[in-house]
Write a protein that holds these residues in place. Structure first.
Motif, PDB file in Angstrom:
ATOM      1  N   THR A  80       2.323  -1.755  -7.688  1.00  0.00           N
ATOM      2  CA  THR A  80       2.451  -0.797  -6.589  1.00  0.00           C
ATOM      3  C   THR A  80       3.776  -0.971  -5.870  1.00  0.00           C
ATOM      4  O   THR A  80       4.465   0.005  -5.553  1.00  0.00           O
ATOM      5  N   ALA A  81       4.165  -2.211  -5.606  1.00  0.00           N
ATOM      6  CA  ALA A  81       5.441  -2.451  -4.943  1.00  0.00           C
ATOM      7  C   ALA A  81       6.602  -1.980  -5.811  1.00  0.00           C
ATOM      8  O   ALA A  81       7.570  -1.383  -5.315  1.00  0.00           O
ATOM      9  N   ALA A  82       6.511  -2.228  -7.132  1.00  0.00           N
ATOM     10  CA  ALA A  82       7.590  -1.840  -8.036  1.00  0.00           C
ATOM     11  C   ALA A  82       7.711  -0.326  -8.142  1.00  0.00           C
ATOM     12  O   ALA A  82       8.819   0.229  -8.110  1.00  0.00           O
ATOM     13  N   VAL A  83       6.577   0.372  -8.266  1.00  0.00           N
ATOM     14  CA  VAL A  83       6.605   1.834  -8.365  1.00  0.00           C
ATOM     15  C   VAL A  83       7.098   2.447  -7.061  1.00  0.00           C
ATOM     16  O   VAL A  83       7.876   3.410  -7.056  1.00  0.00           O
ATOM     17  N   LEU A 138       4.933   2.548 -15.851  1.00  0.00           N
ATOM     18  CA  LEU A 138       4.570   3.223 -14.593  1.00  0.00           C
ATOM     19  C   LEU A 138       5.815   3.501 -13.762  1.00  0.00           C
ATOM     20  O   LEU A 138       5.959   4.573 -13.161  1.00  0.00           O
ATOM     21  N   MET A 139       6.737   2.543 -13.728  1.00  0.00           N
ATOM     22  CA  MET A 139       7.984   2.717 -12.979  1.00  0.00           C
ATOM     23  C   MET A 139       8.827   3.848 -13.562  1.00  0.00           C
ATOM     24  O   MET A 139       9.396   4.656 -12.815  1.00  0.00           O
ATOM     25  N   LEU A 140       8.894   3.919 -14.892  1.00  0.00           N
ATOM     26  CA  LEU A 140       9.724   4.947 -15.520  1.00  0.00           C
ATOM     27  C   LEU A 140       9.105   6.329 -15.385  1.00  0.00           C
ATOM     28  O   LEU A 140       9.838   7.331 -15.388  1.00  0.00           O
ATOM     29  N   GLN A 141       7.786   6.414 -15.277  1.00  0.00           N
ATOM     30  CA  GLN A 141       7.204   7.718 -14.970  1.00  0.00           C
ATOM     31  C   GLN A 141       7.639   8.163 -13.579  1.00  0.00           C
ATOM     32  O   GLN A 141       7.991   9.328 -13.362  1.00  0.00           O
ATOM     33  N   LYS A 173      14.940  -4.381 -14.061  1.00  0.00           N
ATOM     34  CA  LYS A 173      14.932  -5.834 -13.880  1.00  0.00           C
ATOM     35  C   LYS A 173      15.009  -6.189 -12.391  1.00  0.00           C
ATOM     36  O   LYS A 173      14.248  -7.032 -11.901  1.00  0.00           O
ATOM     37  N   TYR A 174      15.926  -5.541 -11.700  1.00  0.00           N
ATOM     38  CA  TYR A 174      16.155  -5.855 -10.289  1.00  0.00           C
ATOM     39  C   TYR A 174      14.920  -5.530  -9.445  1.00  0.00           C
ATOM     40  O   TYR A 174      14.506  -6.323  -8.587  1.00  0.00           O
ATOM     41  N   ILE A 175      14.330  -4.377  -9.675  1.00  0.00           N
ATOM     42  CA  ILE A 175      13.156  -3.979  -8.903  1.00  0.00           C
ATOM     43  C   ILE A 175      12.003  -4.949  -9.140  1.00  0.00           C
ATOM     44  O   ILE A 175      11.324  -5.386  -8.199  1.00  0.00           O
ATOM     45  N   LEU A 176      11.762  -5.306 -10.394  1.00  0.00           N
ATOM     46  CA  LEU A 176      10.666  -6.224 -10.677  1.00  0.00           C
ATOM     47  C   LEU A 176      10.878  -7.574 -10.010  1.00  0.00           C
ATOM     48  O   LEU A 176       9.945  -8.164  -9.458  1.00  0.00           O
ATOM     49  N   ALA A 177      12.098  -8.076 -10.047  1.00  0.00           N
ATOM     50  CA  ALA A 177      12.377  -9.385  -9.439  1.00  0.00           C
ATOM     51  C   ALA A 177      12.219  -9.346  -7.930  1.00  0.00           C
ATOM     52  O   ALA A 177      11.672 -10.280  -7.325  1.00  0.00           O
ATOM     53  N   VAL A 225       0.849  -1.188   0.000  1.00  0.00           N
ATOM     54  CA  VAL A 225       0.000   0.000   0.000  1.00  0.00           C
ATOM     55  C   VAL A 225       0.884   1.238   0.000  1.00  0.00           C
ATOM     56  O   VAL A 225       1.804   1.366   0.803  1.00  0.00           O
ATOM     57  N   LEU A 226       0.601   2.148  -0.912  1.00  0.00           N
ATOM     58  CA  LEU A 226       1.377   3.377  -0.984  1.00  0.00           C
ATOM     59  C   LEU A 226       1.054   4.285   0.199  1.00  0.00           C
ATOM     60  O   LEU A 226      -0.105   4.489   0.549  1.00  0.00           O
ATOM     61  N   SER A 227       2.095   4.839   0.796  1.00  0.00           N
ATOM     62  CA  SER A 227       1.893   5.820   1.852  1.00  0.00           C
ATOM     63  C   SER A 227       1.490   7.155   1.241  1.00  0.00           C
ATOM     64  O   SER A 227       1.699   7.408   0.055  1.00  0.00           O
ATOM     65  N   VAL A 228       0.906   8.018   2.057  1.00  0.00           N
ATOM     66  CA  VAL A 228       0.500   9.346   1.577  1.00  0.00           C
ATOM     67  C   VAL A 228       1.721  10.108   1.074  1.00  0.00           C
ATOM     68  O   VAL A 228       1.681  10.772   0.026  1.00  0.00           O
ATOM     69  N   ALA A 229       2.831   9.998   1.790  1.00  0.00           N
ATOM     70  CA  ALA A 229       4.041  10.718   1.390  1.00  0.00           C
ATOM     71  C   ALA A 229       4.526  10.261   0.022  1.00  0.00           C
ATOM     72  O   ALA A 229       4.929  11.074  -0.821  1.00  0.00           O
ATOM     73  N   THR A 230       4.488   8.955  -0.220  1.00  0.00           N
ATOM     74  CA  THR A 230       4.934   8.433  -1.509  1.00  0.00           C
ATOM     75  C   THR A 230       4.026   8.900  -2.622  1.00  0.00           C
ATOM     76  O   THR A 230       4.480   9.309  -3.696  1.00  0.00           O
ATOM     77  N   LEU A 231       2.710   8.865  -2.375  1.00  0.00           N
ATOM     78  CA  LEU A 231       1.773   9.310  -3.391  1.00  0.00           C
ATOM     79  C   LEU A 231       1.995  10.772  -3.755  1.00  0.00           C
ATOM     80  O   LEU A 231       1.977  11.151  -4.922  1.00  0.00           O
TER      81      LEU A 231
END
Length: 610
Positions: free
Chosen positions: A458-461, A394-397, A408-412, A10-16
């Motif tokens: 969500t975890a990857a972003v 989404l990650m690159l944005q 690759k590393y983040i997705l794994a 779950v994304l925190s408010v700060a991250t969002l």
């Protein structure tokens, strides 16, 4: 780090707040969104006779609501074309930005609509999974609904036509190395592409020759793209768990291979699946299990959602199809949900026409959508691959500075471990041919069915947002065993050759090659393939074992000695590479104490990491 289905990041408010200036309220809805279980799955009724298992989705959750939609990211789609004026794609297609390898008097350089036969909707379906326009009051929504699309229609017909339980059909008249190079790095239209989606593949029931020079000729320019950050290449593993790729003509998967459940073909058989820059993608269905067709192997990286066939029995019965005929042709998985996405516009061509309907979305008679602009029957690793490409956007944005290795590393390391009780594939005597999930020495779980698991957007972003890039790549180069050939014995006494490695403390991927003088017998009379008797296992200095070539996979060799130029194993992520890497080759059918039928004559190894 690896979570079971049902658990969320779950994304925190700060991250969002860090990721977006503010939430955009949806002014319009996408009517078919509710059927897109791969985006949001709460166990709702969708197309197909079974419901998806709740939470088996990409974990998009609130990302779209907070404007994490792939804005500013360009994705290249290498396929049989994308319909650039499709009502649900046109706004996201780069104007005059695609490459048509089939320029004719009636089709211009940038018209990448369906190929010259005008029948294949594969690339349009793939494109919709990635980047169908959202909140426009029609149709579906992409994983990255604000990403931009460029089409590269280098396939004369569908190179990888997904038929789910029925296997796949291939034709590659224009899938030349020159066209691949153009779309991957060399062409004018590819220069600003950040993510390359490749829902195609090419493999046969015997390893292809692929030299070290060929590997370098691909990997060096691929790494130089995006001003040195590297384009992210996302590629389908294949759809041949139960079949042999149909471009091999009469070759069929043998009964013993099917019985052992190792998979008729393996992902490493397509040499490009083993390139360091490529993420090879497996497919998961709506129950959170390996999709029935998904090609396995140690070359996998992660899994996307590919679904099954999305057939609804009542729709077939209403068209006069006899129940016994339905049961004769279709397996039970055919009635599980497929992926809902864009199709060639209109009811004359594409996957959704006024012909035989598979589900309630099909044809102009549909009460759901009568336009025939959409399909509810897309599946295969061809469908799973664009779900991953969309997540990468989404990650690159969130962090445009990510390198291809970072992605690759983040997705794994954020993937979800689906099907945690995956069974091992075994021989008749109980010998393990391929294990289920294996935990490596760095603590990561890896499976030859799923790679590191199902992507979690969500975890990857979340991790991508403030990710510190990996240290510089260290490449061991190709190292060779100096030992004499080793006799190939049974599972208890395999041939072993070792290679020492130093200077790499965190593994990212390993490539191997080997030669033997073991002549694999030609298939018996009246059979076109036979089960391979050899098992090839790579053992790391830390003791992690990875089955790279499983015994019992289908081969059609004609009596040749088994040789492998290139295969990858991605099972060793973050392990310390220091020490001896050992290759084991065993003749599984040999009884205890039986004489060897051949020798492991050479072994080479390349470790990449940091």
């Amino acid at each position: 780090m690896h979570r079971h289905i049902g658990k969320r990041t779950v994304l925190s408010v700060a991250t969002l707040l860090a990721l977006a200036a503010g939430a955009a309220q949806a002014q319009q809805n996408d009517p078919l969104y509710r059927y897109q279980w791969h985006l949001m799955n709460y166990g709702q009724s969708v197309l197909g006779d079974t419901k998806p298992v709740s939470s088996v989705d990409l974990g998009i959750d609130d990302l779209h609501d907070y404007n994490i939609r792939g804005k500013g990211v360009v994705i290249g789609v290498l396929d049989d074309g994308l319909e650039i004026d499709h009502p649900d794609l046109a706004a996201n297609v780069v104007p005059n930005g695609s490459k048509n390898f089939f320029v004719t008097a009636t089709r211009g350089e940038h018209d990448t609509g369906p190929n010259s036969f005008g029948q294949d909707g594969h690339g349009t379906a793939v494109s919709g999974i990635i980047g169908a326009v959202g909140w426009n009051g029609i149709g579906v929504r992409g994983v990255a609904p604000a990403a931009k699309l460029r089409g590269f229609n280098f396939l004369v017909t569908t190179f990888f036509l997904d038929l789910g339980p029925f296997g796949s059909f291939s034709r590659n008249d224009q899938a030349t190395d020159a066209n691949i190079r153009y779309a991957w790095w060399d062409g004018a239209e590819s220069k600003d592409v950040q993510v390359s989606n490749n829902s195609w593949g090419g493999m046969g029931p015997w390893p292809d020759a692929f030299s070290e020079n060929q590997i370098a000729a691909f990997e060096r320019p691929m790494s130089a793209t995006r001003n040195g950050l590297g384009m992210i290449y996302v590629k389908a593993a294949g759809n041949d768990f139960n079949s042999v790729n149909k471009d091999q003509g009469a070759v069929k998967c043998n009964a013993d291979t099917k019985l052992r459940n190792v998979g008729c073909m393996q992902a490493f058989l397509d040499p490009r699946n083993n390139l360091f820059n490529v993420m090879t993608i497996a497919a998961v269905n709506a129950a959170g299990r390996r999709a029935s067709y998904s090609t396995p192997g140690a070359a996998l990286w992660v899994s996307g959602l590919g679904g099954e066939s999305g057939v609804q029995r009542q729709v077939l019965l209403d068209q006069g199809i006899a129940p016994e005929r339905i049961d004769q042709v279709l397996g039970p998985e055919a009635f599980d949900p497929a992926i809902v996405t864009t199709d060639l516009a209109g009811c004359a061509i594409g996957l959704n026409t006024n012909g035989l309907g598979l589900n309630r979305l099909d044809s102009s008679r549909s009460a759901i959508d009568a336009s025939c602009n959409y399909t509810g029957a897309m599946n295969g690793t061809s469908a799973a691959t664009p779900t991953v490409s969309g997540v990468v956007a989404l990650m690159l944005q969130a962090n445009p500075k990510l390198t291809y290795r970072d992605v690759k590393y983040i997705l794994a390391t954020t993937a979800r471990r689906v099907h945690p009780d995956q069974p091992a594939a075994t021989a008749a005597d109980g010998t393990v041919l391929v294990p289920g999930w294996t935990r490596n020495a760095a603590g990561y779980f890896f499976s030859n069915w799923y790679g590191y698991g199902l992507v979690d957007a969500t975890a990857a972003v979340t991790r991508a947002n403030n990710f510190k890039s990996l240290a510089a790549l260290v490449d061991s180069g190709w190292q060779r065993s100096a030992a004499q050939p080793a006799a190939i014995g049974n599972a208890a006494a395999p041939a072993r050759l070792s290679i020492p490695v130093a200077g790499i403390r965190r593994v990212e991927s390993v490539q191997i090659g080997l030669t033997t003088d073991y002549a694999v017998a030609a298939p018996p009379v009246n059979q076109t393939s036979s089960p391979l008797p050899l098992s090839v296992t790579l053992v790391s200095p830390q003791g992690t074992r990875s089955v790279v070539v499983p015994a019992s996979m289908a081969v059609a060799s004609g009596g040749a000695a088994f040789t492998l130029d290139l295969a990858a194993s991605n099972a060793f992520l973050d392990e310390d590479a220091t020490g001896n890497w050992t290759l084991e080759v065993a003749d599984i059918p040999l009884a205890a104490g039986a004489a060897s039928a051949g020798n492991l004559t050479s072994f080479k190894l390349r470790v990449l990491g940091r």
